[in-house]
Design an enzyme around this catalytic site. Sequence first.
Site, PDB file in Angstrom:
ATOM      1  N   PHE A  17       0.841  -1.202   0.000  1.00 37.10           N
ATOM      2  CA  PHE A  17       0.000   0.000   0.000  1.00 37.10           C
ATOM      3  C   PHE A  17       0.874   1.249   0.000  1.00 37.10           C
ATOM      4  O   PHE A  17       2.080   1.177   0.221  1.00 37.10           O
ATOM      5  CB  PHE A  17      -0.894  -0.004   1.247  1.00 37.10           C
ATOM      6  CG  PHE A  17      -1.899  -1.127   1.249  1.00 37.10           C
ATOM      7  CD1 PHE A  17      -3.083  -1.018   0.540  1.00 37.10           C
ATOM      8  CD2 PHE A  17      -1.640  -2.300   1.947  1.00 37.10           C
ATOM      9  CE1 PHE A  17      -4.005  -2.057   0.534  1.00 37.10           C
ATOM     10  CE2 PHE A  17      -2.551  -3.346   1.950  1.00 37.10           C
ATOM     11  CZ  PHE A  17      -3.746  -3.217   1.241  1.00 37.10           C
ATOM     12  N   CYS A  18       0.210   2.377  -0.230  1.00 29.88           N
ATOM     13  CA  CYS A  18       0.856   3.686  -0.154  1.00 29.88           C
ATOM     14  C   CYS A  18       1.594   3.790   1.174  1.00 29.88           C
ATOM     15  O   CYS A  18       1.011   3.432   2.186  1.00 29.88           O
ATOM     16  CB  CYS A  18      -0.211   4.769  -0.272  1.00 29.88           C
ATOM     17  SG  CYS A  18       0.293   6.391   0.308  1.00 29.88           S
ATOM     18  N   PRO A  19       2.812   4.253   1.251  1.00 30.24           N
ATOM     19  CA  PRO A  19       3.579   4.930   0.200  1.00 30.24           C
ATOM     20  C   PRO A  19       4.528   4.018  -0.577  1.00 30.24           C
ATOM     21  O   PRO A  19       5.327   4.512  -1.356  1.00 30.24           O
ATOM     22  CB  PRO A  19       4.424   5.919   1.016  1.00 30.24           C
ATOM     23  CG  PRO A  19       4.757   5.166   2.267  1.00 30.24           C
ATOM     24  CD  PRO A  19       3.551   4.280   2.537  1.00 30.24           C
TER      25      PRO A  19
END
Lengths: 80, 200
Positions: A17-19
């Site tokens: 997932f982000c980042p």
Amino acid sequence: MAGSLKADKLLDVRKTFCPVPVIQAKETIDQMRPGEVLEVLATDAGSWRDFPAWCKNTGHTLLDAVQEDGTFRYFIKKTG
Amino acid sequence: MAVATEIDSALERKIDDLVTAKFNALVEAHQDLPRAGKEVPPNGKSGPKRLAIVASKGTLDMAYPPLILATTAGAMGWEVAIFFTFYGLDILNRKKLKHLKVPSLANPAMPVPVPNILGVLPGMTAAATLMMKQWMGEARMPSIESLLETAKKQGVQLISCTTTMGVMKVKPEDLIPEAACGGAAAFLDFASEADVTLFI
């Protein structure tokens, strides 16, 4: 269009997932030469908006972005 | 009378010509000035965009947002500074940063699915922290240490608030070596030129 594009390097950031996708894309493309194409595989739905934004900010060119079965595929050309 | 009127209108025409010529000359001379439609950085400067963050919380859940935003901005080529103040300073504390916790009290959104009042029981903070860390691991999220490493590589400025250090008796050697001591003025100076400023 994705079928006709040839990538010089593949980055698989599926299940992260982000980042992570953007950070790894940056670290990978830094090792590449201008004009080369990076292909990114991702599953984070946020990447659909993140990669265009990242390209806009870094100056790299998003050649194509496709979705297939929950996987996102991006083709990014490195700018000089 | 007729002669006077003629002179008047001749003068007016002359003035009009002169003003128009002067105006055109001015436009010509300032061709390089930014104008509508031309790409101009939002802050009027030509350098990279800037992100300034105040990190004021020292719990595990609140350590993530500033570091996620900072490393993402770093990956987009922005200049970034984080000002770690009050409990946020724990994120730069060599001994504490590996042991940040998720609060079980006054945190109805905590990961342990029990009534919030039970958060007062011994071990609940540890349980909430453990659960959050497991979730983070399963989602392959980087640890706080790993995000700090990325931030350092990207050249993110990590500013430790010297007032907090004084009040909480934190010595520079307690912090990771990349932490740079600074006060509000140093942060504000950076933030005054920032495109995005966040208090977390």
